[in-house]
Design a protein around this motif. Structure first.
Motif, PDB file in Angstrom:
ATOM      1  N   SER A 133      10.355 -35.436   9.883  1.00 52.80           N
ATOM      2  CA  SER A 133      10.810 -34.058  10.083  1.00 52.80           C
ATOM      3  C   SER A 133       9.893 -33.292  11.027  1.00 52.80           C
ATOM      4  CB  SER A 133      10.902 -33.326   8.746  1.00 52.80           C
ATOM      5  OG  SER A 133       9.610 -33.034   8.244  1.00 52.80           O
ATOM      6  N   GLY A 134       8.666 -33.784  11.205  1.00 50.84           N
ATOM      7  CA  GLY A 134       7.726 -33.123  12.099  1.00 50.84           C
ATOM      8  C   GLY A 134       6.858 -32.087  11.415  1.00 50.84           C
ATOM      9  N   LYS A 135       7.089 -31.833  10.123  1.00 56.24           N
ATOM     10  CA  LYS A 135       6.304 -30.842   9.390  1.00 56.24           C
ATOM     11  C   LYS A 135       5.070 -31.449   8.749  1.00 56.24           C
ATOM     12  CE  LYS A 135      10.411 -28.196   8.185  1.00 56.24           C
ATOM     13  NZ  LYS A 135      11.225 -27.696   7.072  1.00 56.24           N
ATOM     14  N   TRP A 136       5.034 -32.793   8.624  1.00 52.40           N
ATOM     15  CA  TRP A 136       3.948 -33.484   7.933  1.00 52.40           C
ATOM     16  C   TRP A 136       3.377 -34.574   8.822  1.00 52.40           C
ATOM     17  CZ3 TRP A 136       2.470 -31.876   3.112  1.00 52.40           C
ATOM     18  CH2 TRP A 136       3.336 -31.008   2.447  1.00 52.40           C
ATOM     19  N   GLN A 137       2.082 -34.848   8.642  1.00 53.99           N
ATOM     20  CA  GLN A 137       1.402 -35.923   9.356  1.00 53.99           C
ATOM     21  C   GLN A 137       0.781 -36.868   8.335  1.00 53.99           C
ATOM     22  OE1 GLN A 137      -1.764 -34.569  11.861  1.00 53.99           O
ATOM     23  NE2 GLN A 137      -2.019 -36.554  12.847  1.00 53.99           N
ATOM     24  N   PHE A 138       0.908 -38.169   8.560  1.00 51.63           N
ATOM     25  CA  PHE A 138       0.416 -39.172   7.625  1.00 51.63           C
ATOM     26  C   PHE A 138      -1.019 -39.568   7.978  1.00 51.63           C
ATOM     27  CE2 PHE A 138      -0.200 -43.663   6.482  1.00 51.63           C
ATOM     28  CZ  PHE A 138       0.003 -43.575   5.122  1.00 51.63           C
ATOM     29  N   PHE A 139      -1.877 -39.719   6.945  1.00 48.69           N
ATOM     30  CA  PHE A 139      -3.243 -40.212   7.108  1.00 48.69           C
ATOM     31  C   PHE A 139      -3.411 -41.433   6.220  1.00 48.69           C
ATOM     32  CE2 PHE A 139      -3.615 -35.757   8.236  1.00 48.69           C
ATOM     33  CZ  PHE A 139      -4.387 -35.831   9.387  1.00 48.69           C
ATOM     34  N   SER A 140      -3.894 -42.531   6.787  1.00 50.14           N
ATOM     35  CA  SER A 140      -4.078 -43.744   5.996  1.00 50.14           C
ATOM     36  C   SER A 140      -5.289 -43.606   5.083  1.00 50.14           C
ATOM     37  CB  SER A 140      -4.243 -44.950   6.913  1.00 50.14           C
ATOM     38  OG  SER A 140      -5.380 -44.782   7.716  1.00 50.14           O
ATOM     39  N   LYS A 141      -5.503 -44.598   4.230  1.00 57.10           N
ATOM     40  CA  LYS A 141      -6.524 -44.508   3.184  1.00 57.10           C
ATOM     41  C   LYS A 141      -7.935 -44.412   3.752  1.00 57.10           C
ATOM     42  CE  LYS A 141      -5.524 -47.881   0.316  1.00 57.10           C
ATOM     43  NZ  LYS A 141      -5.189 -48.674  -0.843  1.00 57.10           N
ATOM     44  N   LYS A 142      -8.361 -45.343   4.561  1.00 58.27           N
ATOM     45  CA  LYS A 142      -9.684 -45.337   5.209  1.00 58.27           C
ATOM     46  C   LYS A 142     -10.815 -44.886   4.288  1.00 58.27           C
ATOM     47  CE  LYS A 142      -8.103 -44.760   9.912  1.00 58.27           C
ATOM     48  NZ  LYS A 142      -8.103 -43.958  11.094  1.00 58.27           N
ATOM     49  N   GLY A 143     -11.053 -45.636   3.218  1.00 55.01           N
ATOM     50  CA  GLY A 143     -12.156 -45.321   2.326  1.00 55.01           C
ATOM     51  C   GLY A 143     -11.801 -44.412   1.174  1.00 55.01           C
ATOM     52  N   HIS A 144     -10.558 -43.965   1.102  1.00 51.28           N
ATOM     53  CA  HIS A 144     -10.110 -43.122   0.003  1.00 51.28           C
ATOM     54  C   HIS A 144      -9.201 -43.928  -0.914  1.00 51.28           C
ATOM     55  CE1 HIS A 144     -11.744 -39.583   1.939  1.00 51.28           C
ATOM     56  NE2 HIS A 144     -11.192 -39.992   3.062  1.00 51.28           N
ATOM     57  N   LYS A 145      -8.962 -43.428  -2.106  1.00 47.79           N
ATOM     58  CA  LYS A 145      -8.119 -44.153  -3.058  1.00 47.79           C
ATOM     59  C   LYS A 145      -6.640 -44.075  -2.700  1.00 47.79           C
ATOM     60  CE  LYS A 145     -11.128 -43.824  -7.028  1.00 47.79           C
ATOM     61  NZ  LYS A 145     -11.260 -43.418  -8.412  1.00 47.79           N
ATOM     62  N   HIS A 146      -6.204 -42.968  -2.134  1.00 43.55           N
ATOM     63  CA  HIS A 146      -4.796 -42.784  -1.801  1.00 43.55           C
ATOM     64  C   HIS A 146      -4.661 -42.341  -0.351  1.00 43.55           C
ATOM     65  CE1 HIS A 146      -3.524 -43.076  -5.952  1.00 43.55           C
ATOM     66  NE2 HIS A 146      -4.427 -42.178  -6.286  1.00 43.55           N
ATOM     67  N   ALA A 147      -3.547 -42.742   0.247  1.00 42.58           N
ATOM     68  CA  ALA A 147      -3.185 -42.192   1.543  1.00 42.58           C
ATOM     69  C   ALA A 147      -2.707 -40.764   1.304  1.00 42.58           C
ATOM     70  CB  ALA A 147      -2.086 -43.031   2.172  1.00 42.58           C
ATOM     71  N   CYS A 148      -2.596 -39.972   2.360  1.00 41.80           N
ATOM     72  CA  CYS A 148      -2.134 -38.603   2.163  1.00 41.80           C
ATOM     73  C   CYS A 148      -1.303 -38.152   3.347  1.00 41.80           C
ATOM     74  CB  CYS A 148      -3.298 -37.651   1.924  1.00 41.80           C
ATOM     75  SG  CYS A 148      -4.395 -37.451   3.309  1.00 41.80           S
ATOM     76  N   ILE A 149      -0.544 -37.090   3.116  1.00 39.75           N
ATOM     77  CA  ILE A 149       0.173 -36.428   4.192  1.00 39.75           C
ATOM     78  C   ILE A 149      -0.348 -34.995   4.265  1.00 39.75           C
ATOM     79  CG2 ILE A 149       2.245 -37.854   4.156  1.00 39.75           C
ATOM     80  CD1 ILE A 149       3.626 -35.799   2.440  1.00 39.75           C
TER      81      ILE A 149
END
Length: 70
Positions: free
Chosen positions: A19-35
């Motif tokens: 939709s263009g309102k959210w951007q995805f970030f991968s885990k990279k050392g964190h427990k969960h991915a996030c938007i």
């Protein structure tokens, strides 16, 4: 791109990112991915293998709630 192992979570996150309102970030050392909401900067954790029965409904509600906040 695969956001979650659960089909419904994956579809929900994919639609939010497309939709263009959210951007995805991968885990990279964190427990969960996030938007991240691009309008207000709030982040939301995405479970990779969800086990909560109401988790999908809660995630939908969180996305709607954060889209309203400016």
């Amino acid at each position: 791109m695969r956001y979650s192992n659960h089909k419904d979570y994956n579809d929900l996150v994919a639609n939010a990112v497309q939709s263009g309102k959210w951007q995805f970030f991968s885990k990279k050392g964190h427990k969960h991915a996030c938007i991240k909401n691009l309008a207000n900067g709030h982040r939301l954790a995405i479970p990779v293998s969800p086990s909560d029965t109401r988790g999908l409904l809660n995630l939908k509600a969180q996305i709607r709630r954060l889209e309203r906040i400016l």
